[in-house]
Design an enzyme around this catalytic site. Structure first.
Site, PDB file in Angstrom:
ATOM      1  N   ASP A 173      -5.817  -6.909 -64.968  1.00  0.00           N
ATOM      2  CA  ASP A 173      -6.150  -8.156 -64.295  1.00  0.00           C
ATOM      3  C   ASP A 173      -6.862  -9.136 -65.208  1.00  0.00           C
ATOM      4  O   ASP A 173      -6.437 -10.293 -65.346  1.00  0.00           O
ATOM      5  CB  ASP A 173      -7.005  -7.852 -63.059  1.00  0.00           C
ATOM      6  CG  ASP A 173      -7.211  -9.058 -62.172  1.00  0.00           C
ATOM      7  OD1 ASP A 173      -8.062  -9.903 -62.502  1.00  0.00           O
ATOM      8  OD2 ASP A 173      -6.512  -9.158 -61.144  1.00  0.00           O
ATOM      9  N   ILE A 184      -5.877 -11.166 -59.366  1.00  0.00           N
ATOM     10  CA  ILE A 184      -4.435 -11.215 -59.616  1.00  0.00           C
ATOM     11  C   ILE A 184      -3.760  -9.962 -59.074  1.00  0.00           C
ATOM     12  O   ILE A 184      -2.662 -10.028 -58.504  1.00  0.00           O
ATOM     13  CB  ILE A 184      -4.143 -11.408 -61.109  1.00  0.00           C
ATOM     14  CG1 ILE A 184      -4.775 -12.723 -61.608  1.00  0.00           C
ATOM     15  CG2 ILE A 184      -2.644 -11.411 -61.370  1.00  0.00           C
ATOM     16  CD1 ILE A 184      -4.618 -12.957 -63.089  1.00  0.00           C
ATOM     17  N   ASP A 185      -4.390  -8.812 -59.226  1.00  0.00           N
ATOM     18  CA  ASP A 185      -3.852  -7.588 -58.627  1.00  0.00           C
ATOM     19  C   ASP A 185      -3.664  -7.759 -57.123  1.00  0.00           C
ATOM     20  O   ASP A 185      -2.636  -7.365 -56.556  1.00  0.00           O
ATOM     21  CB  ASP A 185      -4.789  -6.416 -58.887  1.00  0.00           C
ATOM     22  CG  ASP A 185      -4.642  -5.835 -60.283  1.00  0.00           C
ATOM     23  OD1 ASP A 185      -3.540  -5.908 -60.837  1.00  0.00           O
ATOM     24  OD2 ASP A 185      -5.627  -5.300 -60.808  1.00  0.00           O
ATOM     25  N   VAL A 186      -4.671  -8.317 -56.477  1.00  0.00           N
ATOM     26  CA  VAL A 186      -4.592  -8.521 -55.029  1.00  0.00           C
ATOM     27  C   VAL A 186      -3.491  -9.520 -54.691  1.00  0.00           C
ATOM     28  O   VAL A 186      -2.697  -9.315 -53.765  1.00  0.00           O
ATOM     29  CB  VAL A 186      -5.955  -8.995 -54.485  1.00  0.00           C
ATOM     30  CG1 VAL A 186      -5.837  -9.412 -53.020  1.00  0.00           C
ATOM     31  CG2 VAL A 186      -7.001  -7.883 -54.630  1.00  0.00           C
ATOM     32  N   GLY A 242      -0.025  -8.059 -55.018  1.00  0.00           N
ATOM     33  CA  GLY A 242       0.221  -7.145 -53.909  1.00  0.00           C
ATOM     34  C   GLY A 242       0.604  -7.883 -52.647  1.00  0.00           C
ATOM     35  O   GLY A 242       1.547  -7.495 -51.932  1.00  0.00           O
TER      36      GLY A 242
END
Length: 418
Positions: free
Chosen positions: A140, A169-171, A174
């Site tokens: 991230d 960014i990961d969230v 997703g």
């Protein structure tokens, strides 16, 4: 009441945050999600125990509630073949390995499509499936650095780069992965066609900065580091120190600015040509435009410093000026619990002898049957049931376990019991 995705089966090979969050959404919306994990220790997030004697620590449990765990070694030919067999009954296939990894095991889109022609297949990666950088590793904060997000945070040109304080960014990828999957399922229900989805952290980052990205691509407008200032550029859309803390305020329009000035006792700024572009200020529509930003900011800083942030939040909110005292996350969550100031869902997942508590998935359906209470599975908890449903007999399952290709929950739990 039924949930929107009941009847949808998902095979999820993803790990850590981005992919598991995408499948978490699908699980909470009613899909059957089978989480495929390495049989030896499971996915890496299970290891973040912080001393707890469990293979479902809170960070893992929160992202994997409502799923089944299939402990299966996809690196073995027999394990990969078994997964292709299971894919024939799946609607969705998710993976977030580096591009090319699943192809080595015959689990790429073409291979899965061969056994399930209308599969919705989602690959999540750092840089996408094509391009010179597709093989680079991505985390991230690295993607935040690459895409310019770090240089949009913080104050001043010479200040060091500053990352967002959580894996934003990961969230985001997703969430976008879940959205794309649900869209593809709707398309499939309409015309019968499956879909391949290429979701990447880089794309998600640019979507988080969407208006800035478009402004540069279209008009050549460079980004600026605005610190804690608001998007519109109004000098009264900023974060100011008060007598007992900080207050974020968003007096973007002239009407809001007048109300703020009245509460602070600086009404003279509304007619001060040094401070404001009075033509813009007195126009029927638009935002507050400063003539001397630092002069206005200094006057406002002096005024804010004489007031309580908590009291100003209340007074400004009453007159229609958005404002909030700066809080820690835990302060806000405690306040929401104690006062009911915001109506938030309260999802609680059963986990061992306790529960994992969340505040929902970002929205609430009135007609979806409510949250599922099922927590995250122990490693291999669903292995036996999934394989038995696929037609494997007891002897075959036992042989696969002896060979180390699968792991059932009984074997997974044994080390903890000893």
């Amino acid at each position: 009441m039924s949930k929107p995705l009941e009847g949808v089966r998902v095979l999820d090979l993803s790990h850590v945050i981005a992919g598991p969050l995408a499948s978490f959404y699908l699980a909470q919306l009613g899909a059957e999600v089978i989480k495929v994990e390495p049989p030896l220790a499971g996915e890496v997030l299970r290891s973040m125990k912080e001393g707890a004697d469990t293979d479902t620590p809170t960070g893992f449990a929160a992202l994997n509630a409502g799923k089944q765990s299939l402990a299966l070694d996809i690196r073995s030919a027999q394990g990969a073949e078994l997964l292709r067999t299971l894919a024939a009954s799946a609607d969705v296939f998710i993976e977030n390995f580096r591009p090319g990894v699943v192809a080595r095991h015959g689990l790429d889109y073409a291979s899965i499509q061969a056994v399930k022609p209308d599969i919705v297949y989602c690959s999540i990666s750092g840089f996408g499936q094509q391009g010179d950088w597709s093989q680079r590793g991505a985390y991230d904060h690295v993607v935040q650095a690459l895409t310019g997000m770090m240089m949009m945070s913080g104050e001043g040109h010479d200040a060091p780069p500053l990352k967002v304080g959580f894996p934003v960014i990961d969230v985001a990828v997703g969430m976008l992965g879940a959205l794309s999957i649900v869209s593809a399922l709707h398309r499939r229900s309409r015309d019968g066609n499956g879909q391949y989805i290429d979701a990447s952290m880089v794309q998600a980052s640019l979507m988080l900065m969407y208006t800035n990205t478009c402004a540069y691509l279209t008009d050549g407008t460079p980004t600026r580091r605005v610190g804690n200032r608001g998007y519109t550029g109004s000098p009264a859309a900023d974060t100011y120190p008060c007598a007992d803390g900080w207050l974020a305020v968003a007096a973007n329009t002239p009407a809001q600015f007048r109300k703020l000035a009245a509460v602070l006792g600086v009404e003279e700024l509304c007619g001060d040509a040094r401070a404001l572009d009075l033509a813009a200020f007195n126009a029927p529509n638009g935002f507050v435009v400063p003539n001397d930003r630092e002069y206005v900011a200094q006057r406002l800083r002096q005024a804010f410093a004489a007031h309580s942030a908590a009291r100003l939040e209340e007074r400004l909110s009453q007159v229609g000026v958005p404002a909030a005292r700066v809080r820690k996350l835990e302060e806000f969550l405690d306040e929401a619990d104690a006062t009911g100031c915001v109506n938030l869902p309260d999802y609680r997942f059963h986990q061992g002898g306790g529960e994992v508590r969340t505040r929902g998935i970002g929205f609430h359906f009135d007609q979806d049957g409510g949250p599922s209470p099922d927590g995250a599975p122990a490693l291999g908890e669903g292995t036996h049931a999934v394989l038995a449903e696929a037609g494997l007999d007891e002897a075959s399952i036992a042989e696969l376990e002896r060979a180390g290709i699968i792991r059932t929950h009984a074997k997974a739990a044994a080390p903890q019991a000893s």
